[in-house]
Design a protein around this motif. Structure first.
Motif, PDB file in Angstrom:
ATOM      1  N   MET A 264      31.120  42.371  47.825  1.00 21.42           N
ATOM      2  CA  MET A 264      31.534  40.975  47.712  1.00 21.42           C
ATOM      3  C   MET A 264      30.911  40.358  46.444  1.00 21.42           C
ATOM      4  O   MET A 264      29.731  40.562  46.202  1.00 21.42           O
ATOM      5  N   GLU A 265      31.726  39.668  45.677  1.00 22.49           N
ATOM      6  CA  GLU A 265      31.240  39.122  44.392  1.00 22.49           C
ATOM      7  C   GLU A 265      31.720  37.674  44.263  1.00 22.49           C
ATOM      8  O   GLU A 265      32.923  37.416  44.295  1.00 22.49           O
ATOM      9  N   PHE A 266      30.801  36.736  44.135  1.00 21.74           N
ATOM     10  CA  PHE A 266      31.216  35.330  44.062  1.00 21.74           C
ATOM     11  C   PHE A 266      31.225  34.758  42.643  1.00 21.74           C
ATOM     12  O   PHE A 266      31.816  33.731  42.400  1.00 21.74           O
ATOM     13  N   ALA A 267      30.515  35.440  41.719  1.00 22.74           N
ATOM     14  CA  ALA A 267      30.444  34.896  40.350  1.00 22.74           C
ATOM     15  C   ALA A 267      31.669  35.312  39.546  1.00 22.74           C
ATOM     16  O   ALA A 267      32.260  36.367  39.789  1.00 22.74           O
ATOM     17  N   LEU A 268      32.066  34.468  38.580  1.00 28.00           N
ATOM     18  CA  LEU A 268      33.167  34.830  37.683  1.00 28.00           C
ATOM     19  C   LEU A 268      32.696  35.952  36.758  1.00 28.00           C
ATOM     20  O   LEU A 268      31.535  35.971  36.348  1.00 28.00           O
ATOM     21  N   THR A 269      33.606  36.877  36.422  1.00 31.08           N
ATOM     22  CA  THR A 269      33.260  37.886  35.422  1.00 31.08           C
ATOM     23  C   THR A 269      33.263  37.200  34.051  1.00 31.08           C
ATOM     24  O   THR A 269      33.768  36.072  33.903  1.00 31.08           O
ATOM     25  N   GLU A 270      32.747  37.934  33.051  1.00 35.38           N
ATOM     26  CA  GLU A 270      32.717  37.361  31.698  1.00 35.38           C
ATOM     27  C   GLU A 270      34.139  37.013  31.246  1.00 35.38           C
ATOM     28  O   GLU A 270      34.391  35.956  30.658  1.00 35.38           O
ATOM     29  N   GLU A 271      35.069  37.914  31.573  1.00 36.99           N
ATOM     30  CA  GLU A 271      36.465  37.700  31.159  1.00 36.99           C
ATOM     31  C   GLU A 271      37.050  36.463  31.857  1.00 36.99           C
ATOM     32  O   GLU A 271      37.735  35.642  31.233  1.00 36.99           O
ATOM     33  N   GLN A 272      36.724  36.312  33.141  1.00 38.80           N
ATOM     34  CA  GLN A 272      37.241  35.145  33.879  1.00 38.80           C
ATOM     35  C   GLN A 272      36.638  33.855  33.328  1.00 38.80           C
ATOM     36  O   GLN A 272      37.314  32.829  33.251  1.00 38.80           O
ATOM     37  N   GLN A 273      35.365  33.921  32.938  1.00 37.72           N
ATOM     38  CA  GLN A 273      34.730  32.739  32.351  1.00 37.72           C
ATOM     39  C   GLN A 273      35.446  32.334  31.063  1.00 37.72           C
ATOM     40  O   GLN A 273      35.701  31.157  30.806  1.00 37.72           O
ATOM     41  N   LEU A 274      35.825  33.364  30.275  1.00 37.06           N
ATOM     42  CA  LEU A 274      36.545  33.082  29.019  1.00 37.06           C
ATOM     43  C   LEU A 274      37.902  32.446  29.305  1.00 37.06           C
ATOM     44  O   LEU A 274      38.331  31.506  28.624  1.00 37.06           O
ATOM     45  N   ILE A 275      38.589  32.977  30.327  1.00 39.11           N
ATOM     46  CA  ILE A 275      39.906  32.437  30.708  1.00 39.11           C
ATOM     47  C   ILE A 275      39.759  30.958  31.078  1.00 39.11           C
ATOM     48  O   ILE A 275      40.521  30.094  30.633  1.00 39.11           O
ATOM     49  N   GLN A 276      38.738  30.668  31.879  1.00 39.10           N
ATOM     50  CA  GLN A 276      38.540  29.287  32.339  1.00 39.10           C
ATOM     51  C   GLN A 276      38.185  28.356  31.166  1.00 39.10           C
ATOM     52  O   GLN A 276      38.733  27.255  31.053  1.00 39.10           O
ATOM     53  N   ASP A 277      37.297  28.839  30.289  1.00 40.04           N
ATOM     54  CA  ASP A 277      36.883  28.005  29.141  1.00 40.04           C
ATOM     55  C   ASP A 277      38.076  27.723  28.230  1.00 40.04           C
ATOM     56  O   ASP A 277      38.264  26.609  27.734  1.00 40.04           O
ATOM     57  N   SER A 278      38.885  28.751  28.014  1.00 43.31           N
ATOM     58  CA  SER A 278      40.039  28.589  27.133  1.00 43.31           C
ATOM     59  C   SER A 278      41.039  27.585  27.745  1.00 43.31           C
ATOM     60  O   SER A 278      41.630  26.764  27.033  1.00 43.31           O
ATOM     61  N   ALA A 279      41.173  27.631  29.072  1.00 41.30           N
ATOM     62  CA  ALA A 279      42.081  26.685  29.736  1.00 41.30           C
ATOM     63  C   ALA A 279      41.573  25.246  29.581  1.00 41.30           C
ATOM     64  O   ALA A 279      42.351  24.319  29.332  1.00 41.30           O
TER      65      ALA A 279
END
Ligand SMILES: Cc1cc2nc3c(=O)[nH]c(=O)nc-3n(C[C@H](O)[C@H](O)[C@H](O)COP(=O)(O)OP(=O)(O)OC[C@H]3O[C@@H](n4cnc5c(N)ncnc54)[C@H](O)[C@@H]3O)c2cc1C
Length: 384
Positions: free
Chosen positions: A1-16
Motif C-alpha cells: 500500500m502506497e499513499f504518497a505521490l510518485t515523483e512522476e505524479q508530483q510532476l503531473i500535479q505541479d504542471s496542472a
C-alpha cells in the motif's frame, strides 16, 4: 500500500497547477463568473487541456487517445475549476464512448478534432422523463436510406450548446425479450438542424448544461455508431470512472473552503481571542479536514481499482456519494466559521457551496448510488 505521490505524479500535479494559473485563469477572469462561457473562450481553453492529455485520457495512445491512468488523470482533473472539470469529463467520456462504439472510419472522422481540443464533445442520454432509469428513454432513430431521422428531447447535456460532436443515445429497436435496444448516433450541429438552449442552474455557472429538441432531425446514417459495441454497457463502465472524479471535484471545493476557514479563524476575534482558539471552531475545522481526506482516499482508491482492471462498481458509487455529501456539509461548516461573512458573495464560499450542490446529481444521484452499492453487497437489485 502506497499513499504518497510518485515523483512522476508530483510532476503531473505541479504542471496542472501551472496550466490553470497561467493559461486558464486569465481566460476565465475575462468573463462573468455566473454566465456560461462563450464558445470563443472555450476554444482557447480546450487546446490547453489537450496539451495536458486530458481530452482523451481513457483511450490508449496507440488507439488515438492520450492513454493515461485514471489516477494520473485525476491529479490533473482536480486542479481545474469545478465547472471545467465537469465539462472536460463530459468531453472525455464522449470520446471514450465514440471510440468504443465506432468503426475505424468513424473514429478517424470524429476523434482527431476532439483529441486536439479543436472540437468539443458531449453525450446526450438523459431526457425529461428518463434520468435515473435509462430504460425509460424515448428518443428514437429510424433509418431511411442513407439518412437517420432522430425524434426526441434530451436534457442536462454537459457542453451541449458549445459541442461540435454530440453522441446522442437513441432507441433503435427491441430485443428478443421485448426491451428497447439502444444505439448512439453522432450529431454535429454544423450539419444537422435541431434546437438547443442553455438551462440556468444553481452552480457551475460558467459551464454549459443544455436541453436539445430533435424534430425529424436528419443525420447521415453513416454517423450511427455501429461497430457492435454495447451502448448500455459502455455507459456503466464510463460512469464507474466518472463517479470518483466527481467526488474529487467536491473534495477540491471543500479544500478551498477549508483554507478560507482556517485563515479567517486565525484573524477573527471574539470573546477576547481569535475564534480559532474556541473548541467548537476547532471541531468544525477538524470535521472539514476529515471530510476532504476521507473523500480523496475513497475516490483515489476507486480510480486505482479501475487502473488495475478490477471491478469498482461499489467503490465508485461509495466514493461519489460520500464525497458529495460530506464535502457539501464541510463547505457549509466553513461558511459557519465565517459567521455573517460566510453567506456573502464577497467571501466566495456561497459559490463553492452552490457548485458542490450540483455534484450530487450527475452520473447517478445519492439514492441510485446507494442502490448500486446495495446490489453489490447483497447480489439483489432493489431498483424495480
Ligand atoms: C451537472 C450535471 C451534468 C449532467 N451531465 C449530463 C450529461 O452530460 N448527459 C446526460 O445525459 N445527463 C447529464 N446529467 C443528468 C443526470 O445524469 C440526471 O439528472 C440524473 O441521472 C438524475 O436524473 P433526473 O434528474 O431525471 O432525476 P430522476 O431520475 O427523476 O430522480 C428524481 C429523484 O428520485 C430519486 N430516485 C429515482 N429512482 C429511485 C429509486 N429507484 N429509488 C429511490 N430513489 C429514486 C432520485 O435519486 C432523485 O432524488 C447531468 C446532470 C447534472 C446536474
Amino acid at each position: 500500500m502506497e499513499f504518497a505521490l510518485t515523483e512522476e505524479q508530483q510532476l503531473i500535479q505541479d504542471s496542472a497547477k501551472r496550466m490553470v494559473e497561467k493559461d486558464i485563469a486569465p481566460v476565465l477572469a475575462a468573463h462573468p463568473s455566473d454566465k456560461s462561457l462563450p464558445r470563443e473562450a472555450m476554444a482557447k481553453i480546450y487546446p490547453v487541456l489537450a496539451a495536458q492529455g486530458i481530452t482523451a485520457p481513457r483511450v490508449p495512445a496507440d488507439e488515438g487517445g492520450s492513454g493515461m491512468k485514471m489516477l494520473d488523470y485525476a491529479l490533473v482533473y482536480e486542479q481545474l475549476p469545478a465547472w471545467l472539470s465537469i465539462s472536460i469529463m463530459g468531453h472525455d467520456v464522449t470520446f471514450a464512448r465514440i471510440h468504443a462504439e465506432a468503426t475505424p472510419e468513424q473514429r478517424a472522422r470524429f476523434l482527431p478534432g476532439m483529441l486536439s481540443g479543436d472540437k468539443i464533445g458531449g453525450t446526450a442520454t438523459s431526457e425529461p422523463n428518463a434520468g435515473s432509469d435509462p430504460r425509460g428513454l424515448t428518443t428514437r432513430m429510424t433509418v431511411e436510406g442513407d439518412t437517420a431521422i432522430v425524434n426526441g428531447r434530451k436534457i442536462w447535456i454537459t457542453n451541449g450548446s458549445v459541442a461540435d460532436v454530440l453522441a446522442v443515445t437513441c432507441i433503435d429497436g427491441v430485443d428478443e425479450k421485448g426491451r428497447n435496444t439502444l444505439k448512439r448516433i453522432v450529431i454535429e450541429p454544423e450539419h444537422s438542424k435541431f434546437e438547443i438552449r442553455e438551462i440556468e442552474t444553481t452552480g457551475l455557472r460558467q459551464g454549459h448544461l443544455s436541453e436539445a429538441v430533435f424534430e425529424d432531425c436528419e443525420v447521415p446514417a453513416a454517423n450511427i455508431l455501429s461497430s457492435g459495441g454495447d451502448a448500455a454497457r459502455m455507459l456503466t463502465i464510463t460512469w464507474n470512472g466518472n463517479r470518483p472524479l466527481v467526488g474529487l471535484v467536491a473534495a477540491r471545493l471543500a479544500e478551498r473552503a477549508f483554507e478560507a476557514a482556517v485563515d479567517y479563524a486565525g484573524i477573527r476575534e471574539q470573546f477576547g481571542k481569535p475564534i480559532a482558539g474556541h473548541q467548537l471552531i476547532q471541531k468544525n475545522l477538524a470535521d472539514i479536514q476529515t471530510a476532504i481526506m476521507t473523500s480523496r482516499l475513497l475516490c483515489y482508491r476507486a480510480l486505482d481499482l479501475m487502473d488495475q482492471g478490477a471491478r469498482n462498481n461499489a467503490d465508485a458509487a461509495m466514493a461519489k456519494r460520500h464525497a458529495t455529501t460530506v464535502c457539501l456539509e464541510a463547505i457549509s461548516k466553513a461558511m459557519a466559521v465565517h459567521g455573517g461573512m460566510g453567506i456573502t458573495e464577497e467571501a466566495g464560499l456561497e459559490q463553492l457551496w452552490r457548485d458542490a450542490r450540483m455534484l450530487s446529481v450527475p452520473d447517478a444521484t445519492d439514492e441510485i448510488l446507494t442502490l448500486i452499492q446495495g446490489r453489490e453487497i447483497t447480489g439483489i437489485a432493489a431498483f424495480r
